[in-house]
Design a protein around this motif. Structure first.
Motif, PDB file in Angstrom:
ATOM      1  N   PRO A 223      41.774 -26.737  38.061  1.00  0.00           N
ATOM      2  CA  PRO A 223      40.441 -26.579  36.292  1.00  0.00           C
ATOM      3  C   PRO A 223      39.553 -28.143  36.713  1.00  0.00           C
ATOM      4  O   PRO A 223      39.537 -28.401  35.288  1.00  0.00           O
ATOM      5  CB  PRO A 223      41.461 -26.198  35.311  1.00  0.00           C
ATOM      6  CG  PRO A 223      43.394 -26.696  36.276  1.00  0.00           C
ATOM      7  CD  PRO A 223      43.089 -26.855  37.906  1.00  0.00           C
ATOM      8  N   VAL A 224      38.545 -28.345  37.174  1.00  0.00           N
ATOM      9  CA  VAL A 224      38.112 -29.121  36.945  1.00  0.00           C
ATOM     10  C   VAL A 224      36.112 -28.849  36.730  1.00  0.00           C
ATOM     11  O   VAL A 224      35.753 -27.626  37.274  1.00  0.00           O
ATOM     12  CB  VAL A 224      37.398 -29.892  37.959  1.00  0.00           C
ATOM     13  CG1 VAL A 224      36.301 -30.548  38.360  1.00  0.00           C
ATOM     14  CG2 VAL A 224      38.580 -30.511  38.241  1.00  0.00           C
ATOM     15  N   SER A 225      36.257 -28.827  35.208  1.00  0.00           N
ATOM     16  CA  SER A 225      34.299 -27.908  35.201  1.00  0.00           C
ATOM     17  C   SER A 225      33.275 -28.871  35.764  1.00  0.00           C
ATOM     18  O   SER A 225      33.103 -29.839  36.701  1.00  0.00           O
ATOM     19  CB  SER A 225      34.396 -28.649  33.285  1.00  0.00           C
ATOM     20  OG  SER A 225      33.917 -29.681  33.321  1.00  0.00           O
ATOM     21  N   TYR A 226      32.468 -27.824  36.239  1.00  0.00           N
ATOM     22  CA  TYR A 226      31.704 -28.333  37.452  1.00  0.00           C
ATOM     23  C   TYR A 226      30.293 -29.560  35.912  1.00  0.00           C
ATOM     24  O   TYR A 226      30.191 -30.477  37.092  1.00  0.00           O
ATOM     25  CB  TYR A 226      30.841 -27.275  37.372  1.00  0.00           C
ATOM     26  CG  TYR A 226      30.894 -25.856  37.924  1.00  0.00           C
ATOM     27  CD1 TYR A 226      30.600 -26.072  39.630  1.00  0.00           C
ATOM     28  CD2 TYR A 226      32.323 -25.291  37.671  1.00  0.00           C
ATOM     29  CE1 TYR A 226      31.413 -24.872  40.437  1.00  0.00           C
ATOM     30  CE2 TYR A 226      32.540 -24.257  38.352  1.00  0.00           C
ATOM     31  CZ  TYR A 226      32.083 -24.330  40.047  1.00  0.00           C
ATOM     32  OH  TYR A 226      32.659 -22.684  40.718  1.00  0.00           O
ATOM     33  N   ALA A 227      30.517 -29.483  35.266  1.00  0.00           N
ATOM     34  CA  ALA A 227      29.471 -30.343  34.696  1.00  0.00           C
ATOM     35  C   ALA A 227      30.552 -31.828  34.746  1.00  0.00           C
ATOM     36  O   ALA A 227      29.593 -32.792  34.669  1.00  0.00           O
ATOM     37  CB  ALA A 227      29.521 -30.279  33.404  1.00  0.00           C
TER      38      ALA A 227
END
Length: 258
Positions: free
Chosen positions: A108-112
């Motif tokens: 659960p890592v955001s691209y931003a």
């Protein structure tokens, strides 16, 4: 926020493992300090080479402190920019090519967060290295020639740092849609060279170009006056940095999801 800090710490640790916290600052210091020392000892260097007629006297004009500082900045604009491209060209492209990026983004890592953590870690490394090199250059210029007001030093430091920040951001942007680090480096250098040449050749038409920030900074440090085009150039640079970061996140997300 905790995920972003974890990504940021990972990047900082990776740089430590690759000894970037050692060789990048040292390289920037050598680049910056070399110019004032060379300018000051140039007559002795020429004399030690020999080959001059007997009785010949070497008389070279003594550069001003501003000119010596500007000479250091010119080295940042060549070798410094090259170093930035070399250490940035594979920061995302290399992980995309090896599959590491995919493994990280499965979590659960955001691209931003992924992109901005890398950008921020590079900013810390480059700005620290740049400050150490430029500060020591200012110090040696003061010892060998005369001290420039510290306020002028700080202002010129931030003015030119915006240009270095833009270069970091552009290379990051190219990383998001090109998987080959070599291609990223080649295209980055090509873009920088073309933009710089166009801005220099057509300065009367492109006076707000970010590529002219180095020239405006030199004008300021040598004369102590703000060129009229400096502030608009800074504004254009900051807007370009912001748009490039937004584009980097959007393109990276679309590429990875595809």
């Amino acid at each position: 926020m905790n995920q972003w800090l974890t990504l940021f710490k990972k990047e900082m640790l990776e740089m430590a493992r690759n000894y970037k916290w050692i060789w990048v600052p040292l390289t920037f210091i050598l680049i910056a300090v070399k110019e004032p020392l060379t300018l000051y000892y140039m007559p002795q260097i020429i004399d030690s080479l020999g080959g001059l007629p007997e009785g010949a006297v070497i008389e070279l004009p003594v550069p001003s402190a501003g000119e010596a500082i500007a000479a250091s900045l010119s080295q940042f604009n060549t070798f410094g920019v090259l170093i930035i491209v070399l250490i940035t060209m594979g920061i995302i492209a290399g992980e995309r090519k090896s599959g590491v990026a995919g493994l990280i983004l499965v979590k659960p890592v955001s691209y931003a967060g992924f992109v901005t953590a890398k950008w921020t870690s590079l900013m810390v490394l480059i700005w620290l290295s740049y400050f150490l090199g430029y500060f020591l250059s200012w110090y040696y210029v003061g010892i060998l020639f005369e001290f420039i007001p510290f306020a002028d030093f700080l202002q010129s430091f931030f003015f030119y740092g915006i240009w270095l920040t833009l270069i970091i951001t552009i290379v990051i942007l190219l990383n998001t849609f090109i998987k080959s680090p070599g291609a990223v480096g080649f295209i980055s250098i090509g873009i920088i060279v073309i933009v710089t040449l166009l801005s220099t050749s057509l300065s009367h038409l492109l006076e707000w170009s970010p590529a002219l920030l180095s020239a405006y900074t030199n004008t300021f440090i040598m004369g102590g006056n703000f060129p009229d085009e400096l502030l608009p150039s800074i504004i254009v640079s900051v807007i370009t940095i912001a748009l490039s970061m937004l584009a980097s996140i959007a393109i990276f997300k679309r590429r990875e999801l595809a």
